[in-house]
Design an enzyme around this catalytic site. Structure first.
Site, mmCIF file in Angstrom:
data_model
loop_
_atom_site.group_PDB
_atom_site.id
_atom_site.type_symbol
_atom_site.label_atom_id
_atom_site.label_comp_id
_atom_site.label_asym_id
_atom_site.label_seq_id
_atom_site.Cartn_x
_atom_site.Cartn_y
_atom_site.Cartn_z
ATOM 1 N N ASP A 224 1.123 -1.191 0.094
ATOM 2 C CA ASP A 224 -0.090 0.042 0.037
ATOM 3 C C ASP A 224 0.960 1.151 0.127
ATOM 4 O OD1 ASP A 224 -2.959 0.644 0.424
ATOM 5 O OD2 ASP A 224 -1.729 2.127 1.631
ATOM 6 N N ASN A 232 -2.591 13.036 -3.501
ATOM 7 C CA ASN A 232 -3.686 13.497 -4.329
ATOM 8 C C ASN A 232 -4.206 15.065 -3.967
ATOM 9 O OD1 ASN A 232 -4.201 11.443 -6.324
ATOM 10 N ND2 ASN A 232 -5.489 10.335 -4.763
ATOM 11 N N HIS A 237 -5.521 14.771 -8.751
ATOM 12 C CA HIS A 237 -5.681 13.203 -8.919
ATOM 13 C C HIS A 237 -4.968 12.827 -10.108
ATOM 14 C CE1 HIS A 237 -8.659 11.895 -5.764
ATOM 15 N NE2 HIS A 237 -8.956 13.194 -5.938
ATOM 16 N N ASP A 241 -2.531 9.628 -10.181
ATOM 17 C CA ASP A 241 -2.428 8.670 -11.367
ATOM 18 C C ASP A 241 -1.291 8.250 -11.754
ATOM 19 O OD1 ASP A 241 -5.471 8.332 -10.617
ATOM 20 O OD2 ASP A 241 -5.840 9.406 -12.604
ATOM 21 N N GLU A 266 -4.747 2.665 -3.918
ATOM 22 C CA GLU A 266 -3.436 2.834 -4.021
ATOM 23 C C GLU A 266 -2.605 1.319 -3.738
ATOM 24 O OE1 GLU A 266 -4.836 4.767 -0.065
ATOM 25 O OE2 GLU A 266 -5.549 4.475 -2.303
#
Length: 350
Positions: A224, A232, A237, A241, A266
């Site tokens: 993770d 973010n 975002h 990404d 994530e």
């Protein structure tokens, strides 16, 4: 099972295609046009009579046999042919809506294939009927009337040849429709198992691969991204990404020969096979460190983002352990790593 999954609402578009694929996989049915058509009818009307009967027969984890699919499909065909008259008032008064293009295309392919097969059956039946008629006609012609016999034979032969050509054309059309169905199913199957952002296998594909994996040396890791929400929130975002895509590429490179998947959000999952526990831990730790060593430069502002790290949990699957149990153990270790300060891997202690 399927009524519980979808309730009274039918999936549409990509959701319908994914539901069809899930049905075929759950029931271990080959993706043939006949089975695809059957699955389409079940999933497009999950509250209908066919779906209810399928739910009844599969209750308790049972799977449909090929003969049951044929039996239920034939029963629905017979019922459909027996329907006469206007649609029920509830259907007639339903509010109009714009159909999803993917749904329309799927319906067109299924309807086209069914139409072609029905036409082929009709032409074959007509061919046999005319063949019998031609034999009777020849028997009835007086032997002395040779010219009339030849003329009649030529007429009947021409008719039969035309019917053969029609049947061949219908068969060719049916093959084209079947090919389109297979391509559509293959594309949807691939879409349903791949994460569109990172192009890695998704959670469903990972769990399927884990269930199919053989041998004693199988290790599952869940990773993770630490404090990903702050990335973010701070950069937006689109930047988040791009970071996820970069992490996916790093994990794939460092874990070459093993399966890396985006498990959700994530979170990434890794299936390490064919190596012992110590080697699996060393490999995963090397991959985790490689992710932390990367620097990300924003094209728009030339800003450098560093300090992006992973926390991970690693387990070795036990004999007879289910996918759910193995992943749950890895997940507990992952959260132990998070609670312990992040930016670390925790494996099992034996």
């Amino acid at each position: 099972m399927y009524l519980e999954r979808f309730g009274s609402g039918a999936p549409t578009g990509n959701g319908l295609v994914r539901a069809i694929i899930a049905f075929l996989e759950d029931q271990r049915l080959e993706p043939t046009p006949v089975n695809y058509t059957f699955a389409y009818r079940v999933m497009s009307d999950p509250a209908g009579e066919l779906a209810r009967e399928v739910a009844r027969r599969t209750d308790g984890g049972f799977r449909l046999s090929g003969s049951e699919v044929e039996e239920l499909g034939n029963a629905i065909e017979a019922a459909a042919r027996g329907r006469i008259g206007p649609a029920p008032a509830a259907e007639a008064s339903a509010a109009p809506h714009e159909p999803d293009p993917r749904t329309v295309e799927t319906q067109r392919l299924v309807a086209g294939f069914e139409s072609a097969v029905t036409a082929m059956h009709d032409e074959t039946r007509n061919f046999g009927r005319d063949l019998a008629a031609s034999a009777d006609a020849l028997d009835a012609v007086p032997c002395i009337d040779v010219a009339a016999a030849i003329t009649d034979l030529a007429r009947i032969t021409a008719t039969m040849r035309a019917r053969v050509e029609i049947a061949e054309a219908r068969l060719a059309q049916a093959k084209r429709e079947a090919s389109e169905l297979r391509e559509e199913l293959a594309a949807a199957h691939e879409d349903a198992r791949r994460d569109p952002l990172t192009e890695l296998p998704n959670r469903r594909a990972f769990e399927a691969a884990l269930a199919d994996a053989r041998g004693d040396l199988r290790h599952v890791a869940l990773c993770d991204v630490d404090h990903f929400k702050s990335i973010n929130d701070r950069y937006g975002h689109p930047v988040g990404d791009r970071v996820l895509k970069a992490i996916a590429a790093t994990l794939t490179r460092e874990c070459d020969g093993h399966l890396v998947a985006r498990y959700g959000g994530e979170e990434f999952a890794v299936l390490l096979s064919g190596i012992d526990t110590a080697s699996a831990g060393a490999l995963l730790e090397r991959a985790r460190r490689a992710v932390g060593a990367r620097r990300y430069r924003l094209r728009e502002t030339d800003t450098v983002i560093d300090g992006i790290t992973l926390s991970a949990g690693l387990v070795t699957l036990r004999s007879g352990e289910t996918v759910t149990q193995g992943v749950a153990r890895a997940d507990r270790l992952l959260y132990a790593a998070k609670r312990g300060g992040r930016n670390q891997m925790i494996g099992e202690t034996h």
